[in-house]
Design an enzyme around this catalytic site. Structure first.
Site, PDB file in Angstrom:
ATOM      1  N   HIS A  69       0.814  -1.228   0.000  1.00  0.00           N
ATOM      2  CA  HIS A  69       0.000   0.000   0.000  1.00  0.00           C
ATOM      3  C   HIS A  69       0.849   1.280   0.000  1.00  0.00           C
ATOM      4  O   HIS A  69       0.309   2.368  -0.261  1.00  0.00           O
ATOM      5  CB  HIS A  69      -0.933   0.031   1.217  1.00  0.00           C
ATOM      6  CG  HIS A  69      -1.961  -1.050   1.222  1.00  0.00           C
ATOM      7  ND1 HIS A  69      -2.807  -1.283   0.163  1.00  0.00           N
ATOM      8  CD2 HIS A  69      -2.272  -1.997   2.162  1.00  0.00           C
ATOM      9  CE1 HIS A  69      -3.601  -2.316   0.443  1.00  0.00           C
ATOM     10  NE2 HIS A  69      -3.285  -2.772   1.643  1.00  0.00           N
ATOM     11  N   ASP A  71      -2.622 -10.721  -2.460  1.00  0.00           N
ATOM     12  CA  ASP A  71      -3.196 -10.205  -1.208  1.00  0.00           C
ATOM     13  C   ASP A  71      -4.658  -9.820  -1.468  1.00  0.00           C
ATOM     14  O   ASP A  71      -5.006  -9.398  -2.579  1.00  0.00           O
ATOM     15  CB  ASP A  71      -2.387  -8.982  -0.765  1.00  0.00           C
ATOM     16  CG  ASP A  71      -2.754  -8.493   0.621  1.00  0.00           C
ATOM     17  OD1 ASP A  71      -1.990  -8.766   1.561  1.00  0.00           O
ATOM     18  OD2 ASP A  71      -3.806  -7.821   0.767  1.00  0.00           O
ATOM     19  N   HIS A 117      -6.245  -7.352  -0.547  1.00  0.00           N
ATOM     20  CA  HIS A 117      -6.386  -5.912  -0.779  1.00  0.00           C
ATOM     21  C   HIS A 117      -5.606  -5.520  -2.044  1.00  0.00           C
ATOM     22  O   HIS A 117      -4.588  -6.130  -2.358  1.00  0.00           O
ATOM     23  CB  HIS A 117      -5.846  -5.121   0.414  1.00  0.00           C
ATOM     24  CG  HIS A 117      -6.507  -5.469   1.715  1.00  0.00           C
ATOM     25  ND1 HIS A 117      -5.981  -6.405   2.577  1.00  0.00           N
ATOM     26  CD2 HIS A 117      -7.661  -5.025   2.264  1.00  0.00           C
ATOM     27  CE1 HIS A 117      -6.797  -6.524   3.628  1.00  0.00           C
ATOM     28  NE2 HIS A 117      -7.821  -5.704   3.458  1.00  0.00           N
ATOM     29  N   ASP A 125      -4.527 -13.036   3.188  1.00  0.00           N
ATOM     30  CA  ASP A 125      -5.765 -12.565   3.819  1.00  0.00           C
ATOM     31  C   ASP A 125      -7.018 -12.819   2.985  1.00  0.00           C
ATOM     32  O   ASP A 125      -8.109 -12.393   3.366  1.00  0.00           O
ATOM     33  CB  ASP A 125      -5.662 -11.080   4.217  1.00  0.00           C
ATOM     34  CG  ASP A 125      -4.936 -10.228   3.200  1.00  0.00           C
ATOM     35  OD1 ASP A 125      -4.652 -10.719   2.089  1.00  0.00           O
ATOM     36  OD2 ASP A 125      -4.644  -9.052   3.523  1.00  0.00           O
TER      37      ASP A 125
HETATM   38 ZN   LIG Z   1      -4.092  -7.332   2.635  1.00  0.00          ZN
END
Ligand SMILES: [Zn+2]
Length: 304
Positions: free
Chosen positions: A121, A158, A160, A241
């Site tokens: 991120h 991931d 996200h 995740d």
């Molecule tokens: Zn994540």
């Protein structure tokens, strides 16, 4: 197979109740030690200032490294800086660089970085979403700049979207960025129409996505892009995740799905990149899922 880590990564303190805790990395390291006793554990070096500046602004380096706080400081509601966070961030980024050097030297086809804080991120100028430096982006830049590669792929599974990695490379056709992620989650980017200069492919998936839909999505949309790119090195942003146990998301994968995708990525690397794959830990917030998935992932990378 070399695994790069450093004790400083356990010292990055995010405070009580934070999902991105040192227990995550401790669980991964213990599980790998138990299941794969022949792994070649190596101490991650620090990334240099020049290596970090290849993707990050000087102001971000200063914010993370020059103002070591006496107590916990919140950079944003999710992202915490503790007294030892700077050292952890330097080692997490340095692990990726050392792992790239190891596979480029031919010591091993594959390598893993058991590190935190995670990285995908973090943008060029901003730490966010538990991430301080963008570890996989620093590794990709090193492979381009130092090893002279012309085509580096980053596969990000991931749950996200890796907004930071995408932002860093979306105008650089030497890098292909592929991401599957749960639609509607933080950081609310990663739509299918975000294509960079044709070097970005995002596959947002609905909550509840399980093995079949996940595997079909990669087979039909993302793996063909990777194949066509003919990467000279495959980097993996390995977040676990999207596992059904994870508390921060609602996808329904299990360890076998991560083993399957890792095997697919490795097969393409074997075809085009002399087998070179460097994987770095991103998210994953259920300790049991982290244990199972990291072992399955490393087995599929050829460990043990
Ligand atoms: Zn994540």
């Amino acid at each position: 197979m070399p695994v790069f880590t450093h004790s400083a990564c356990l010292g990055h303190d995010t405070g009580p109740g934070h999902p991105e805790s040192s227990q995550r990395l401790a669980a991964v390291i213990q599980a790998l030690h138990d299941a794969l006793p022949t792994l070649d554990w190596r101490e991650a070096p620090r990334a240099s200032r020049g290596q970090l500046l290849s993707v990050h602004d000087a102001a971000l380096l200063d914010a993370i490294l020059e103002r070591a706080p006496d107590t916990l400081t919140h950079l944003d509601p999710d992202t915490v800086l503790s007294p030892s966070s700077g050292e952890a961030a330097l080692r997490a980024a340095g692990a990726g660089i050392a792992a790239v050097d190891a596979v480029m030297a031919g010591n091993s086809d594959t390598a893993f970085c058991a590190v935190r804080p995670p990285g995908h991120h973090a943008t060029g100028g901003q730490a966010m979403g538990f991430c301080l430096f963008n570890n996989v982006a620093v590794a990709a830049a090193h492979a381009l700049d130092r090893h002279g590669l012309a085509r580096v792929a980053i596969a990000d599974f991931d749950v996200h979207h890796g907004n930071g990695t995408q932002a860093i490379f979306e105008a650089d056709p030497r890098v292909l960025y592929l991401s599957s992620h749960q639609n509607g989650l933080f950081p609310h980017s990663g739509g299918a129409r975000e294509r960079g200069v044709g070097n970005v492919m995002n596959l947002p998936l609905p909550p509840g996505t399980g093995s079949r839909m996940f595997q079909e999505a990669w087979v039909e949309r993302l793996l063909p892009e990777l194949e066509a790119f003919r990467p000279q090195l495959v980097l993996i942003s390995a977040g676990f995740d999207a596992h059904w146990r994870d508390p921060l998301a609602q996808m329904q994968l299990d360890a076998d799905d991560y083993a399957w995708l890792t095997g697919e990525l490795r097969a393409i690397a074997q075809q085009h990149a002399a087998g070179r794959v460097v994987s770095t830990l991103e998210g994953g917030y259920d300790l049991q899922a982290l244990r199972e998935c990291s072992v399955a992932h490393l087995r599929a990378l050829g460990a043990g």
